[in-house]
Design an enzyme around this catalytic site. Structure first.
Site, PDB file in Angstrom:
ATOM      1  N   ASP A 117      33.085  22.810 -33.687  1.00  0.00           N
ATOM      2  CA  ASP A 117      34.285  22.689 -32.849  1.00  0.00           C
ATOM      3  C   ASP A 117      34.267  23.644 -31.657  1.00  0.00           C
ATOM      4  O   ASP A 117      34.697  23.286 -30.553  1.00  0.00           O
ATOM      5  CB  ASP A 117      35.545  22.922 -33.687  1.00  0.00           C
ATOM      6  CG  ASP A 117      35.936  21.665 -34.458  1.00  0.00           C
ATOM      7  OD1 ASP A 117      35.102  20.739 -34.527  1.00  0.00           O
ATOM      8  OD2 ASP A 117      37.063  21.604 -34.987  1.00  0.00           O
ATOM      9  N   ASN A 142      34.985  15.927 -33.015  1.00  0.00           N
ATOM     10  CA  ASN A 142      36.225  15.751 -33.763  1.00  0.00           C
ATOM     11  C   ASN A 142      37.069  17.023 -33.656  1.00  0.00           C
ATOM     12  O   ASN A 142      37.803  17.379 -34.562  1.00  0.00           O
ATOM     13  CB  ASN A 142      35.906  15.445 -35.235  1.00  0.00           C
ATOM     14  CG  ASN A 142      37.087  14.801 -35.953  1.00  0.00           C
ATOM     15  OD1 ASN A 142      38.100  14.471 -35.338  1.00  0.00           O
ATOM     16  ND2 ASN A 142      36.963  14.643 -37.256  1.00  0.00           N
ATOM     17  N   ASP A 147      46.716  23.701 -43.258  1.00  0.00           N
ATOM     18  CA  ASP A 147      45.282  23.634 -43.562  1.00  0.00           C
ATOM     19  C   ASP A 147      44.967  24.338 -44.878  1.00  0.00           C
ATOM     20  O   ASP A 147      44.270  23.798 -45.744  1.00  0.00           O
ATOM     21  CB  ASP A 147      44.461  24.260 -42.427  1.00  0.00           C
ATOM     22  CG  ASP A 147      44.412  23.337 -41.216  1.00  0.00           C
ATOM     23  OD1 ASP A 147      44.901  22.195 -41.344  1.00  0.00           O
ATOM     24  OD2 ASP A 147      43.900  23.755 -40.161  1.00  0.00           O
ATOM     25  N   GLU A 179      41.246  15.461 -39.889  1.00  0.00           N
ATOM     26  CA  GLU A 179      39.877  14.959 -39.846  1.00  0.00           C
ATOM     27  C   GLU A 179      39.722  13.656 -40.629  1.00  0.00           C
ATOM     28  O   GLU A 179      38.893  12.808 -40.329  1.00  0.00           O
ATOM     29  CB  GLU A 179      38.910  16.012 -40.396  1.00  0.00           C
ATOM     30  CG  GLU A 179      38.538  17.097 -39.401  1.00  0.00           C
ATOM     31  CD  GLU A 179      39.605  18.167 -39.212  1.00  0.00           C
ATOM     32  OE1 GLU A 179      40.760  17.951 -39.620  1.00  0.00           O
ATOM     33  OE2 GLU A 179      39.281  19.223 -38.641  1.00  0.00           O
ATOM     34  N   HIS A 224      35.385  19.149 -43.166  1.00  0.00           N
ATOM     35  CA  HIS A 224      34.931  20.471 -43.618  1.00  0.00           C
ATOM     36  C   HIS A 224      35.806  21.049 -44.722  1.00  0.00           C
ATOM     37  O   HIS A 224      35.318  21.654 -45.669  1.00  0.00           O
ATOM     38  CB  HIS A 224      34.876  21.417 -42.420  1.00  0.00           C
ATOM     39  CG  HIS A 224      36.171  21.523 -41.654  1.00  0.00           C
ATOM     40  ND1 HIS A 224      36.654  22.703 -41.174  1.00  0.00           N
ATOM     41  CD2 HIS A 224      37.098  20.587 -41.295  1.00  0.00           C
ATOM     42  CE1 HIS A 224      37.799  22.496 -40.551  1.00  0.00           C
ATOM     43  NE2 HIS A 224      38.077  21.216 -40.602  1.00  0.00           N
ATOM     44  N   ARG A 225      37.114  20.837 -44.596  1.00  0.00           N
ATOM     45  CA  ARG A 225      38.000  21.462 -45.585  1.00  0.00           C
ATOM     46  C   ARG A 225      37.906  20.781 -46.953  1.00  0.00           C
ATOM     47  O   ARG A 225      38.075  21.433 -47.985  1.00  0.00           O
ATOM     48  CB  ARG A 225      39.450  21.496 -45.087  1.00  0.00           C
ATOM     49  CG  ARG A 225      39.591  22.317 -43.832  1.00  0.00           C
ATOM     50  CD  ARG A 225      40.940  22.920 -43.597  1.00  0.00           C
ATOM     51  NE  ARG A 225      40.925  23.542 -42.290  1.00  0.00           N
ATOM     52  CZ  ARG A 225      40.343  24.711 -42.005  1.00  0.00           C
ATOM     53  NH1 ARG A 225      39.754  25.408 -42.959  1.00  0.00           N
ATOM     54  NH2 ARG A 225      40.337  25.189 -40.779  1.00  0.00           N
ATOM     55  N   LYS A 268      31.634  22.252 -39.032  1.00  0.00           N
ATOM     56  CA  LYS A 268      32.744  22.145 -38.074  1.00  0.00           C
ATOM     57  C   LYS A 268      33.399  23.511 -37.845  1.00  0.00           C
ATOM     58  O   LYS A 268      33.766  23.849 -36.718  1.00  0.00           O
ATOM     59  CB  LYS A 268      33.775  21.147 -38.604  1.00  0.00           C
ATOM     60  CG  LYS A 268      34.860  20.797 -37.607  1.00  0.00           C
ATOM     61  CD  LYS A 268      35.672  19.629 -38.107  1.00  0.00           C
ATOM     62  CE  LYS A 268      36.464  18.965 -36.986  1.00  0.00           C
ATOM     63  NZ  LYS A 268      37.569  19.731 -36.493  1.00  0.00           N
TER      64      LYS A 268
END
Ligand SMILES: Nc1ncnc2c1ncn2[C@@H]1O[C@H](COP(=O)(O)OP(=O)(O)OP(=O)(O)O)[C@@H](O)[C@H]1O
Ligand SMILES: Nc1ccn([C@H]2C[C@H](O)[C@@H](COP(=O)(O)O)O2)c(=O)n1
Length: 648
Positions: free
Chosen positions: A52, A95, A319, A347, A391-392, A417
C-alpha cells in the site's frame, strides 16, 4: 511449513518476547502525501514498506514529486507546494484505499488530467460519496466503468466558490480524510459537513493530527463539521517519525493473551495517535492482562487462565476488531462484535469472509448487516483458511494455530499489503508444540528409543512407519497392487487408523503381530517409495503433533514432516547389529527368523529407502548422528534426552 500458496502453521503452545512493529500504514500514507503537498523537503522516518505504501510512493513519483529513499525505512520527499509538477498521469493504486481516496481528492483540485485505477476489488469499493463532494466543489470527475466506483478520470476544472460541502461519514471515514487533506489546495475557507453518523472516528483524529504537524489546523464542531481556513498551507516540519502500526499490534497482543505472554510490542503505546491502540482495552475486557507505556504495550494471559466473551461496539477499532473475532475462539461464551458495517466494503466483505472461515474451524457463527457473533467450538479444527487477498484475514487466522491442530493459511503472501514480514515476526514470538524427530534405518532401534524418550518427557509418540505398514496391509487385504500409486494414495486418505497405547486399529479392527513381520515391512517400503502416497499421509502424521510435545520416528520426520523439530536425531547402527536385534526381537515374539535372511532383507530395505526419489532416508540437515552399534537401549535413550536438554 510453507509452499508458494499456503503456510501450514504448527499447533502453538505459547507466545512471549518483544516485537518491534513496522510503521503504521495509515500514518505512512498520510504523511507521504502531506509531505508531497508541502513547501519544503521532509524526511519521513520509519515508513512502512508494503504494497500500500509502495502504491502511494509510486503515485507521487508519477506526479513528479521528488521521492528519494535514503535508508531502508527513510524517504526524503521534496514537496511541490500544492502544485503537482506533472499535469497528466495514469496512476495504478492496487487495493490501497489510503492512497486511492486521498489522491483522488488532491488531484481533483489540482487542475490536471489524471486516471486512477486499481485491482478488481478496488473497483468494487465505493467512492461515489467522495466524488459527489468533490463535484460540489466544481471538480470534473468521470467514472470509467461503474457509476460510484473506480476507475476514475479526472479533468482540469473550474472550481466553484462553494464555502460548504457535505460528505457522507457512514460508509468510509477515508472520504472525509481525503477531502480535509485536499482542502488547503483551494486557498479559501471551506467547511465540510458530515452527513450521517461518522464511523471510524479515530482515523479522523490521525488525519487532523498529521495536518496539524504540517501546519494546517482544522477548526471543528465536534464530529459534525470541520473548517479549513483561508490561507492554510502545508509546510514541511522537517522530519517526521511514523509510529508503529497499531492495527498490526493487535495480532501480537492477542497472541500474548491467548498464549500466556508476556508479549511486548514496541512502537505504539499510550501516547499513540492511532485509535486502534484501544484494541488493548477490548482485550482487557476479555480478561487479558495489559500494561503499557508511552511507546510500548504488553499482553499476558488472563489471571483466571481463560479469556471470556465480550459484547462490544467496535466502531472505533474497525480493523483491529477482526482480531477479536478470532480471539473469540479461545474465549468462554459467545462474543458479539457490533457496528462493523464498514467491514463489508474493505479489502473483501470481511463479515462474510470471517463467518465463512470461522465456521471451517468449527465455530458457530451468526452474521448480520453490521455485526458478527462467534460461539467457539469445543475443539478448534485444523482447516485451510482462505484469505480473500485480505492481509488482515491472513494475520488474524494465524492466531487460530493456538488450537490443538495448528492452522493452514492460504495465500499467506497477501500480508505484503501492510506487513510483509508478518509470519516470520509471528514465528519469532510464538513457540510451537515441540517435536523430537528420530529418523534412521530399519531396526536401528529408533522406535524403542523414541517411545522411551516420549515417556520420559510426558510427550506423545508417533511411529510413522506403522502408517506405511498399515497402508501396505490394507492394500494387500483389498487386492490393491503395491505399485498402483493413485489407488494407494486414495486408499491412504480413506483408511481409518487409530493408536491407543500399544494397540493399533485399522478400519475399526485391532491389528496384531502381522504388522511387525518383515513382509509387512517390505510392503510398507514399497508403498512408501510413491510420491502420492507420501503426500496423502503427510497430514495424518502432522495431526499427531499435540501439546505438550511429540517424539516422532521414521525416515523423513526431520526433513519433510516436521522440519521445524527442536531436536533432530539420525539414529543408526551397523547392518549386522540391526539384523541381530531384529532376530532377537522376532524370536522373543515367538516368530520364526533366519539371521542371514534378515541381514539380506535389511540391506535391501536400506537400499530402497535411501535410493528412492520421494523423501529418501538420509541424515537431514541439522540432524545429529547417533550410532548405537555399541550402545544399549538405556544408553541411547539417555543420549537423546541429554541432547534435548542441551537444546532447551
Ligand atoms: N541400542 C540398542 N541395543 C540393543 N538392542 C536394541 C537397541 N535399540 C533397540 N534395540 C532392539 O532392537 C529391536 C529393533 O528396535 P526397534 O523396533 O525400536 O527398531 P526400529 O528402528 O524402530 O525398527 P523399524 O522401524 O524398522 O521397525 C528391538 O527389539 C529393540 O529392543
Ligand atoms: N517416515 C517413514 C517411515 C517409514 N517409511 C517406510 C520405510 C520402511 O521401509 C517402511 C516401514 O517402516 P518401519 O516400520 O520399519 O520404520 O516404511 C518411510 O518411508 N518413511
Amino acid at each position: 511449513m510453507t509452499s508458494d500458496n499456503f503456510l501450514d502453521l504448527p499447533p502453538l503452545l505459547s507466545a512471549r518476547g518483544t516485537v518491534t512493529l513496522p510503521g503504521s500504514k495509515s500514518i505512512s500514507n498520510r504523511v507521504l502525501l502531506l509531505a508531497a503537498l508541502s513547501a519544503g523537503t521532509t524526511e519521513v522516518r520509519d515508513v512502512l514498506l508494503s504494497d500500500d505504501t509502495e502504491r502511494m510512493l509510486d503515485g507521487l513519483r508519477k506526479l513528479g514529486v521528488g521521492v528519494e529513499q535514503v535508508e531502508s525505512h527513510v524517504f526524503r520527499v521534496t514537496g511541490c507546494g500544492g502544485n503537482f509538477p506533472n499535469k497528466e498521469a495514469e496512476l495504478f493504486l492496487g487495493n490501497a484505499g489510503t492512497a486511492f481516496r486521498p489522491l483522488t481528492a488532491a488531484l481533483a483540485l489540482s487542475g490536471g488530467h489524471y486516471t486512477l485505477s486499481g485491482v478488481a476489488r478496488m473497483h468494487e469499493r465505493p467512492i461515489g460519496d467522495l466524488v459527489d463532494a468533490l463535484r460540489a466543489l466544481g471538480a470534473n470527475i468521470d467514472y470509467l466503468d461503474n457509476e460510484g466506483f473506480p476507475p476514475l478520470e479526472i479533468f482540469p476544472a473550474t472550481l466553484s466558490d462553494a464555502a460548504r460541502v457535505s460528505v457522507r461519514g457512514d460508509v468510509s471515514s477515508q472520504f472525509l480524510t481525503a477531502l480535509l487533506m485536499a482542502l488547503p489546495l483551494l486557498d479559501r475557507e471551506v467547511t465540510v459537513e458530515v452527513a450521517g453518523e461518522l464511523i471510524s472516528k479515530p482515523y479522523i483524529e490521525i488525519t487532523l493530527a498529521m495536518m496539524k504537524r504540517f501546519g494546517v489546523e482544522v477548526a471543528r464542531d465536534g464530529w459534525r463539521s470541520f473548517t479549513v481556513a483561508a490561507g492554510s498551507r502545508y509546510v514541511s516540519p522537517g522530519t517526521v517519525y511514523v509510529e508503529g502500526d497499531a492495527s498490526s499490534a493487535s495480532y501480537f497482543l492477542a497472541a500474548g493473551a491467548i498464549g500466556g505472554g508476556p508479549l511486548r510490542i514496541e512502537g505504539v503505546g499510550s501516547e499513540s495517535i492511532q485509535g486502534d491502540v484501544r484494541f488493548a482495552d477490548a482485550l482487557a475486557l476479555m480478561g487479558a492482562q495489559i500494561t503499557m507505556g508511552p511507546n510500548w504495550m504488553e499482553a499476558r494471559g488472563p489471571e483466571s487462565g481463560k479469556l471470556k466473551a465480550i459484547d462490544l461496539d467496535c466502531n472505533h477499532i474497525p480493523d483491529a476488531a477482526m482480531t477479536l473475532a478470532v480471539a473469540a475462539l479461545f474465549a468462554e461464551g459467545t462474543t458479539t462484535l457490533r457496528n462493523i458495517a464498514s467491514w463489508r466494503v474493505k479489502e473483501t466483505d470481511r463479515i462474510a469472509a470471517m463467518a465463512t472461515e470461522l465456521r471451517k474451524v468449527g465455530a458457530t457463527m451468526e452474521e448480520g448487516a453490521d455485526y458478527i457473533r462467534v460461539t467457539p467450538p469445543a475443539h478448534i479444527r485444523h482447516a485451510a483458511i482462505d484469505t480473500y487477498d485480505d492481509h488482515r484475514m491472513a494475520m488474524c487466522f494465524s492466531l487460530a494455530a493456538f488450537g490443538t491442530e495448528g492452522m493452514c493459511i492460504n495465500d499467506p503472501g497477501c500480508v505484503a499489503k501492510t506487513f510483509p514480514e508478518y509470519f516470520s515476526a509471528f514465528a519469532g514470538m510464538t513457540q510451537a508444540v515441540p517435536v523430537i524427530a528420530i529418523d534412521g534405518p530399519s531396526a536401528s532401534g529408533k522406535g524403542t528409543v523414541a517411545q522411551r524418550v516420549a515417556t520420559a518427557l510426558g510427550m506423545h509418540y508417533l511411529d510413522s512407519g506403522a502408517l506405511y505398514r498399515l497402508l501396505g496391509l490394507a492394500a494387500q487385504r483389498r487386492g490393491v497392487a503395491l505399485d498402483a500409486e493413485a489407488q494407494l494414495a486414495k486408499l491412504a486418505g480413506q483408511i481409518d487408523i487409530r493408536f491407543e497405547g500399544e494397540d493399533i486399529w485399522l478400519d475399526g479392527v485391532k491389528v496384531g503381530d502381522e504388522l511387525r513381520t518383515e513382509e509387512a515391512g517390505s510392503a510398507a517400503s514399497k508403498v512408501a517409495a510413491l510420491h502420492q502416497v507420501r503426500a496423502a499421509l503427510l497430514a495424518k502424521q502432522r495431526a499427531f503433533r499435540r501439546a505438550p510435545g511429540l517424539v516422532a520416528d521414521g525416515r523423513d520426520m526431520a526433513s519433510v514432516v516436521f522440519p521445524d523439530s527442536v531436536l533432530k536425531i539420525f539414529l543408526t547402527a551397523s547392518a549386522e547389529a540391526r539384523a541381530e536385534r531384529r532376530y532377537k526381537q522376532l524370536k522373543e515374539k515367538g516368530m520364526s527368523a533366519n539371521i542371514a535372511a534378515l541381514l539380506q532383507d535389511i540391506r535391501a530395505r536400506d537400499e530402497r529407502d535411501t535410493q528412492r526419489s520421494a523423501a529418501p532416508l538420509q541424515q537431514a540437515p541439522g540432524a545429529s548422528l547417533l550410532d548405537t552399534t555399541a550402545l544399549n537401549i538405556e544408553q541411547a535413550v539417555a543420549e537423546v534426552l541429554a541432547r534435548y536438554r542441551a537444546k532447551k
